[in-house]
Design an enzyme around this catalytic site. Structure first.
Site, PDB file in Angstrom:
ATOM      1  CG  HIS A  35      -3.453 -38.662   6.823  1.00  0.00           C
ATOM      2  ND1 HIS A  35      -4.011 -38.752   5.390  1.00  0.00           N
ATOM      3  CD2 HIS A  35      -2.275 -37.957   6.819  1.00  0.00           C
ATOM      4  CE1 HIS A  35      -3.005 -37.898   4.733  1.00  0.00           C
ATOM      5  NE2 HIS A  35      -1.932 -37.639   5.519  1.00  0.00           N
ATOM      6  CD  GLU A  51       0.073 -37.852   0.407  1.00  0.00           C
ATOM      7  OE1 GLU A  51      -0.711 -38.334   1.061  1.00  0.00           O
ATOM      8  OE2 GLU A  51       0.503 -36.769   0.367  1.00  0.00           O
ATOM      9  CG  ASP A  64      -0.262 -30.762   1.328  1.00  0.00           C
ATOM     10  OD1 ASP A  64      -0.773 -31.502   0.757  1.00  0.00           O
ATOM     11  OD2 ASP A  64      -0.682 -30.381   2.489  1.00  0.00           O
ATOM     12  NE  ARG A 115      -5.733 -30.813   5.558  1.00  0.00           N
ATOM     13  CZ  ARG A 115      -4.373 -31.055   5.061  1.00  0.00           C
ATOM     14  NH1 ARG A 115      -4.134 -31.684   3.793  1.00  0.00           N
ATOM     15  NH2 ARG A 115      -3.216 -30.708   6.012  1.00  0.00           N
ATOM     16  CG  HIS A 143       1.715 -39.666   3.763  1.00  0.00           C
ATOM     17  ND1 HIS A 143       2.722 -38.891   3.672  1.00  0.00           N
ATOM     18  CD2 HIS A 143       0.766 -39.119   3.901  1.00  0.00           C
ATOM     19  CE1 HIS A 143       2.400 -37.760   4.028  1.00  0.00           C
ATOM     20  NE2 HIS A 143       1.334 -37.793   4.032  1.00  0.00           N
TER      21      HIS A 143
END
Length: 355
Positions: free
Chosen positions: A103, A321, A246, A78, A174
């Site tokens: 992304h 990631e 996350d 982001r 990803h």
């Protein structure tokens, strides 16, 4: 190396599928976005299963709304307010995640046809030319990704890029992993270790504001192997903001605290994380030179169907990631995902599988 037709793009171009094999594993990757389709590896009894979430229909990869197996660029994760500055010049990009950018916006790199530039028995390279102001980013940039399956069951991603202007380059893989086999339940019983003592604090909206938080003694603590589901429903601000895990973990800087492996082009990469599934005995180690690791427990996987038509649900897989920190371009204290004009940059990420 096996090559076969995969899917036809709306432009009429045809994407191909490339198969890499060693004595234990099968990996397939397509020139549609340099996307990894299959990662097939054995369990403790020698039974092979696909541990990479993916669609049952090849056409679903044309959109790939869940980013299954995707290579993300120019900027993964982001950017706050979908805006940034480079050397005093302001840039605005698409707001596709509330007021923020995720992304890089529409026409993502993993929805484009890449050019296969190098083929061997155990590796394939793809390249893409991204024009100046593509998705709002400055500079004509040429990116290359090489995917290699080594004899010791390590899946290696080598990323390189060069641009004719100073610009952002923050690539990531990803893929979503389920070491029990995709479509075989969730990953909440998997055990995870992350070699990080801190993470970037991100309030609601998942945009880091520069604050660093220590993970020790919190539900975010994965400094030792811990079952993913153990604390995921705790009443803790970061878990509530994101609906689960996350978050960007800050990799320890001391090589002595992480295992060195797979040096390449003068670049040392270090162990970031370990994922283990007690039921199958499969183990995966993550290595990279990148400063951060986003651990995403698949909180919002929905409206997706796996290879046998079974629906995927929340926590069907976990993404690990490697990356520069989210919103780093707007936080000067963070490591910066910038490359200078005509500078060729190189990053490596690797996933090693064992039982």
């Amino acid at each position: 190396m096996k090559k076969e037709e995969f899917v036809t793009l709306r432009s009429g171009e045809k994407a191909s599928l490339y198969t890499l094999m060693n004595k234990d594993m099968i990996v397939t990757v397509t020139d549609l976005g340099a996307t990894v389709i299959d990662i097939i590896c054995p369990d403790k009894d020698g039974v092979r299963k696909n541990v990479n979430l993916g669609y049952g229909k090849s056409e679903d990869y044309l959109l790939n709304s869940c980013c299954f197996g995707a290579f993300v660029g120019r900027c993964a994760n982001r950017i706050g307010n979908a805006a940034f500055s480079i050397d005093g010049k302001d840039y605005s990009i698409e707001k596709n995640d509330g007021e923020n950018n995720l992304h890089s916006g529409k026409n993502r790199w993993y929805q484009r046809l890449w050019k296969a530039t190098g083929l061997s028995e155990n590796s394939v390279s793809f390249s893409l030319e991204s024009p100046d102001m593509d998705q709002g980013f400055p500079g004509k940039l040429t990116a290359t990704i090489t995917v290699t399956l080594s004899d010791d069951n390590t899946l290696i991603f080598d990323y390189s890029a060069v641009s004719d202007q100073k610009t952002i380059f923050n690539p990531t893989f990803h893929g979503y992993f389920n070491l029990s086999g995709e479509g075989n339940g969730d990953i909440l019983s998997h055990e995870l270790q992350i070699f990080a003592d801190e993470l970037t604090f991100a309030p609601k909206g998942s945009i880091p504001n520069g604050e660093i938080r220590n993970v020790h003694g919190t539900p975010m603590d994965f400094t030792a192997l811990k079952t993913i589901g153990k604390d995921i429903e705790e009443d803790y601000d970061l878990l509530q903001f994101a609906g689960g895990y996350d978050h960007n973990y800050i990799m320890r800087k001391s090589p002595e605290e992480r295992e060195t492996s797979l040096d390449a082009n003068g670049l040392s990469i270090f162990k970031n994380a370990v994922l283990y599934d007690p039921s199958s005995g499969r183990r995966m180690e993550v290595f990279s030179d990148m400063p951060g690791l986003q651990a995403y427990s698949g909180n919002f996987i929905n409206d997706a169907f796996g290879r046998n038509g079974e629906p995927y649900h929340s926590h069907s897989g976990i993404a690990l990631e490697t990356q520069f920190y989210p919103n780093a371009i707007n936080i000067p204290s963070f490591p910066q995902p910038l490359i200078a004009k005509d500078e060729k940059v190189f990053h490596r990420t690797a996933y090693r599988f064992s039982v």
